[in-house]
Each structure stands twice: as structure tokens, then as C-alpha cells.
Design a protein around this motif. Structure first.
Motif, PDB file in Angstrom:
ATOM      1  N   LEU A 370       0.911  -1.356   0.120  1.00 50.58           N
ATOM      2  CA  LEU A 370      -0.012   0.190  -0.044  1.00 50.58           C
ATOM      3  C   LEU A 370       0.848   1.418  -0.066  1.00 50.58           C
ATOM      4  CD1 LEU A 370      -2.801  -1.129   2.804  1.00 50.58           C
ATOM      5  CD2 LEU A 370      -2.710  -1.254   0.124  1.00 50.58           C
ATOM      6  N   SER A 371       0.285   2.417  -0.407  1.00 47.41           N
ATOM      7  CA  SER A 371       1.039   3.454  -0.716  1.00 47.41           C
ATOM      8  C   SER A 371       0.987   4.213   0.831  1.00 47.41           C
ATOM      9  CB  SER A 371       0.523   4.575  -1.454  1.00 47.41           C
ATOM     10  OG  SER A 371      -0.944   4.689  -0.950  1.00 47.41           O
ATOM     11  N   ARG A 372       1.896   4.933   1.154  1.00 48.86           N
ATOM     12  CA  ARG A 372       1.912   5.823   2.359  1.00 48.86           C
ATOM     13  C   ARG A 372       0.640   6.448   2.821  1.00 48.86           C
ATOM     14  NH1 ARG A 372       6.876   5.262   4.958  1.00 48.86           N
ATOM     15  NH2 ARG A 372       6.642   6.915   6.327  1.00 48.86           N
ATOM     16  N   LYS A 373       0.044   6.877   1.684  1.00 47.86           N
ATOM     17  CA  LYS A 373      -1.018   8.164   1.683  1.00 47.86           C
ATOM     18  C   LYS A 373      -2.104   7.168   2.559  1.00 47.86           C
ATOM     19  CE  LYS A 373      -2.791   7.951  -2.962  1.00 47.86           C
ATOM     20  NZ  LYS A 373      -3.866   7.196  -2.430  1.00 47.86           N
ATOM     21  N   ASP A 374      -2.147   5.876   2.216  1.00 43.12           N
ATOM     22  CA  ASP A 374      -3.244   4.933   2.740  1.00 43.12           C
ATOM     23  C   ASP A 374      -3.018   4.370   3.964  1.00 43.12           C
ATOM     24  OD1 ASP A 374      -4.696   5.146   0.447  1.00 43.12           O
ATOM     25  OD2 ASP A 374      -3.747   3.889  -0.775  1.00 43.12           O
ATOM     26  N   LEU A 375      -1.986   4.540   4.709  1.00 44.03           N
ATOM     27  CA  LEU A 375      -1.664   3.776   5.785  1.00 44.03           C
ATOM     28  C   LEU A 375      -2.603   4.203   7.012  1.00 44.03           C
ATOM     29  CD1 LEU A 375       2.293   3.967   5.954  1.00 44.03           C
ATOM     30  CD2 LEU A 375       0.717   2.139   5.385  1.00 44.03           C
ATOM     31  N   ALA A 376      -3.257   5.439   7.181  1.00 46.01           N
ATOM     32  CA  ALA A 376      -4.138   5.750   8.101  1.00 46.01           C
ATOM     33  C   ALA A 376      -5.367   4.927   7.883  1.00 46.01           C
ATOM     34  CB  ALA A 376      -4.247   6.973   8.274  1.00 46.01           C
ATOM     35  N   GLN A 377      -6.027   4.735   6.633  1.00 46.33           N
ATOM     36  CA  GLN A 377      -6.994   3.857   6.313  1.00 46.33           C
ATOM     37  C   GLN A 377      -6.728   2.568   6.667  1.00 46.33           C
ATOM     38  OE1 GLN A 377     -10.200   4.526   5.382  1.00 46.33           O
ATOM     39  NE2 GLN A 377     -10.307   6.500   5.048  1.00 46.33           N
ATOM     40  N   ALA A 378      -5.629   2.015   6.185  1.00 40.92           N
ATOM     41  CA  ALA A 378      -5.255   0.493   6.280  1.00 40.92           C
ATOM     42  C   ALA A 378      -5.214   0.187   7.799  1.00 40.92           C
ATOM     43  CB  ALA A 378      -4.105   0.328   5.527  1.00 40.92           C
TER      44      ALA A 378
END
Length: 471
Positions: A370-378
Motif C-alpha cells: 500500500l502507498s503511504r497515503k493509505d496507511l491511516a485508512q489501512a
């Protein structure tokens, strides 16, 4: 910082049960009447989780983490000072809402700060509170209730948490939030209501009976709301829960392993004390000291898994770990009235060795592609899955015990009922192990090898900012 937060939140979720008889005497109620004190915590925790990713993206992980921790400690103080049951349940609800933000915020802070190689190393330390806290909570709670009062099972959070707040405010580097888009209020209402209803139904099913009108209504309502939430979140442009991340096969498969695989793992941890105290008539102290060796097995395996992760990949580690869990559960199914404590402790240590091959690799691998921008959602979705799997575990164990117990002996299940429950958990672990061997872990191995080459070994140490955020 994150280790401390995780330890406090897990202990608080497990320690309250020990104090229930004392609270019942204080308020002149039956222990059954205090059911809301226990159930309201996981229900409110589940309801708060969906909003955590948006809050982290908007305000930054540091601000959300410290605010949630402050609210958690304040509600702990109110729980300890409660004058009646209503005040205690209300304060407990605030605790649950705060904890629902703590877990995803802490995970987001960690995984946005460290690369894949560093995440493997950090996970070796994060596993410590996750294993020590559930084992230590009953013993700590018993000491506090016996020598002080039940109020101290809540007050104990303050000397642990206040230094963490001060440390975080002074030394955590601020992550500036950004505008993540319009707040998805409809998504929040649907997902929070769905998770809350499901969590209530699963938590109360074993106590009230799965055919109870309130349990059936909660589960049906939760299923309907969950379906509506999924449909809505997949259609909206800026969803509160980014369910599209499950299109990534590695993320989807590792979360499925967490959802199903946690049931036999946590189910065994729930079943052990019941078998020792009810099946064999052991004391609470004997039970606590006999299930505790599992933590040592986990800590040992995590260190080995951290070294092997980039070499063999998470697929082999997770599959072997679940296979060993299944094998040990078969051994536990042979325990009877005459099984000695040291035999049981040896089995629990072996169980921990298998469990240690599951926790860290699934978490790290789930974020590898996953990309870093999606880490909070993940991180939020990971927390939702783990909490749901954790809720299913005691429900599955209790259901297995009920199905294996004659109606006339419902209050005291025979030893054979515990054996059948262990067999059911072993079968589930074996099925999950087979699935684990099919996950595509090539990208996870590649990510770990790249970051090992650039960030490990002789590479420069992480920046000061990384160290500040980690600690």
C-alpha cells in the motif's frame, strides 16, 4: 509511547471483569446486572474506530493520539469515582470511544514513521504489551481489588498514562494533518451503528443465548447496516472507510487470516482459564500462572520471525505458525481431569510459539503493497478486523461448550465439552493455515529486502524524527 498506550488499553479491556463481584457488592446489585459495564466498552470501541482514519489524516496522528489518551485517562478517573451504576457505564462508554481512536492512531504513527524493514524490528517490541497485558491484567486486578478497592482497577491507568501524555507532548514530532476531504457523516453513522450492533450481538450471544430476541435483533440489524455501509462506502467518492483497499490481494488475504485465525488463537486463551477453573477446579492464581507461559512462547518466536521475514517471507511463517497452533490445540484436546499444571503450561508455551508466527507477519505484510497515503485508512481497517475477530473468539468457544454439554449440566460443562471445543478450534486453525500458504507474499519479501538493503545492516540509522515518533 505506542507500547505504553497499547498496554494500557488492553489491560483496561481485560481487568474490569475481575472487579465485577466487588462492584456488585458496592452498588448492591447482582453480578449479572453489571453486564453493561463489560459490554459497553467493546461496543463503543467498535463504533469509534471508523472515524479514526479521517481524524488522523485531518489533525495528525500525534494530536489524535494524545487527545484520545487524555480522554481515556479522564474517563478512567470518572469510572473510579462513579457513585452508581449509571455513572460507571457512561464513563466506561467514554473509555471505549477513546480506545477506539487509540489503537488506529498508534498504528498509523508507527507505520508511517518506519519502513518495512524497521516495521519488522518494531513489531518485536510491540508484541510485548499485546501478550503481557492480557496475562497480567487478571493478576493485577486481583491484587488491586483485594488490597485496595475495585476503584483502583480504573485509577491504575493514571500513573501509567499521565507520564505517556507528558512524554508524547514533549518529544513526539508533530505530523501535520491535511484536509482529507468532506467528512463522510453517512458512512460514519452506518458503519458505527453496524459495528456496534454486531459487537453487542456477538458479545451477548453466549450470555443471553443466540436465540434471545435482543441478540437476534442486534445481529440482523448489524448485518443489514453493514451491507448498507459497504454499498455506500464503495460508491461515495471520499469514503470514511476506504474499502477499496481490499482490492489489494495481500491486504485482503492477511486481514482474512486475522479475522478467522484470531478465533482459534484468542479462543484458546479464553478457553484455558475456563478449563482449569471449572473443568479441573483450580484456583484463579493457578489458572493465571498456567496460561501465562504462552506469552514467553510468543516473545521467543517473534524474535526469530523478525530475522526470517525478509528471507522466507510472511507466507511460510504465518502458515507454519497456524499449523503449529492447530497441532497444539489437538494436544490440549487430550487434557482431562488428571492433567497436571506443568503439562498444561508446556502446551501453552508451545501454543505461544505458534502464535508468534502469526501476529507480526500478518500486520507488516498487510501494509507492504500500500502507498503511504493509505496507511491511516489501512490501520483503521486492520483494527476493525482484529476487534471483530477478537469478539468472535469467546462467542465461538462458549457456543462449542454449550453444544457439547447436556442441558442438565449447563452450569458445569464436563471435561469432554472442553475437549470438543479445543478440537473445533484446531480444525479452524488448520483450515486457516492451508489458506495462509496460498497468499502472494512476493511483494512483501521484495519490500523487506529493499528496505533492508537501504535501511538496515550498515545503513544510516533512522533520523531523529523517526526516533522521537517511535518512542
Amino acid at each position: 509511547m505506542c507500547v505504553c498506550v497499547t498496554f494500557i488499553a488492553i489491560v483496561d479491556g481485560a481487568i474490569t471483569t475481575v472487579a465485577l463481584p466487588s462492584i456488585a457488592r458496592q452498588f448492591q446489585l447482582t453480578t449479572a446486572a453489571l453486564d453493561g459495564v463489560v459490554v459497553v466498552y467493546p461496543v463503543c470501541l467498535a463504533m469509534a474506530i471508523p472515524a479514526s482514519a479521517w481524524l488522523v489524516e485531518r489533525f495528525g496522528a500525534k494530536r489524535v493520539l494524545l487527545t484520545a489518551l487524555g480522554a481515556f485517562l479522564g474517563s478512567s478517573l470518572l469510572c473510579g469515582a462513579a457513585a452508581d451504576l449509571g455513572q460507571l457505564v457512561a464513563s466506561r462508554a467514554v473509555q471505549g470511544l477513546s480506545a477506539g481512536l487509540l489503537f488506529p492512531a498508534a498504528s498509523s504513527l508507527l507505520f508511517s514513521t518506519f519502513n518495512s524493514w524497521e516495521q519488522v524490528r518494531i513489531s518485536r517490541y510491540m508484541i510485548i504489551p499485546q501478550q503481557i497485558a492480557p496475562a497480567a491484567a487478571p493478576m493485577l486486578g486481583g491484587l488491586l481489588v483485594d488490597h485496595l478497592s475495585w476503584r483502583w482497577v480504573f485509577y491504575v491507568n493514571l500513573p501509567l498514562g499521565l507520564p505517556a501524555v507528558v512524554f508524547g507532548a514533549l518529544f513526539l514530532a508533530a505530523h501535520r494533518g491535511h484536509r482529507p476531504g468532506r467528512f463522510d457523516l453517512t458512512g460514519l453513522l452506518l458503519s458505527a451503528a453496524a459495528l456496534g450492533s454486531v459487537m453487542f450481538g456477538v458479545s451477548e450471544g453466549p450470555n443471553r443465548g443466540w436465540s434471545s430476541p435482543s441478540v437476534v435483533a442486534a445481529l440482523v440489524l448489524g448485518a443489514v447496516l453493514l451491507t448498507a455501509a459497504i454499498v455506500f462506502e464503495l460508491r461515495v467518492a471520499e469514503p470514511l472507510l476506504k474499502l477499496r483497499l481490499f482490492a489489494d490481494r495481500l491486504f485482503r488475504d492477511t486481514n482474512l487470516i486475522n479475522l478467522v485465525g484470531l478465533v482459534p488463537i484468542l479462543g484458546a486463551m479464553y478457553l484455558g482459564p475456563l478449563f482449569l477453573q471449572q473443568g479441573q477446579g483450580r484456583s484463579a492464581l493457578e489458572s493465571g500462572t498456567s496460561t501465562f507461559p504462552e506469552a514467553f512462547g510468543v516473545l521467543l518466536t517473534v524474535q526469530i520471525a523478525g530475522v526470517l521475514y525478509s528471507r522466507v517471507g510472511p507466507r511460510i511463517i504465518i502458515g507454519c505458525g497456524l499449523a503449529m497452533v492447530s497441532a497444539v490445540l489437538l494436544l490440549l484436546a487430550t487434557c482431562d481431569q488428571d492433567t497436571g499444571l506443568w503439562t498444561f503450561r508446556a502446551y501453552m508455551f508451545l501454543l505461544g510459539i505458534g502464535m508468534g508466527g502469526v501476529f507480526m507477519p500478518t500486520t507488516v505484510a498487510s501494509l507492504a503493497t500500500l502507498s503511504r497515503k493509505d496507511l491511516a485508512q489501512a490501520s483503521t481497517l486492520n483494527t476493525v478486523v482484529r476487534q471483530t475477530g477478537g469478539a468472535f473468539a469467546p462467542a465461538a468457544v462458549t457456543t462449542a461448550l454449550v453444544l457439547s454439554t447436556p442441558t442438565a449440566a449447563a452450569a458445569n460443562p464436563p471435561v469432554t465439552a472442553y475437549q470438543h471445543a479445543y478440537l473445533a478450534l484446531a480444525a479452524l486453525a488448520a483450515a486457516t493455515a492451508v489458506f495462509a500458504f496460498t497468499i502472494p507474499d512476493g511483494p512483501a519479501r521484495a519490500a523487506a529486502r529493499r528496505t533492508t538493503a537501504s535501511g538496515g545492516g550498515n545503513a544510516p540509522a533512522p533520523s531523529r524524527r523517526h526516533h522521537e515518533e517511535a518512542h
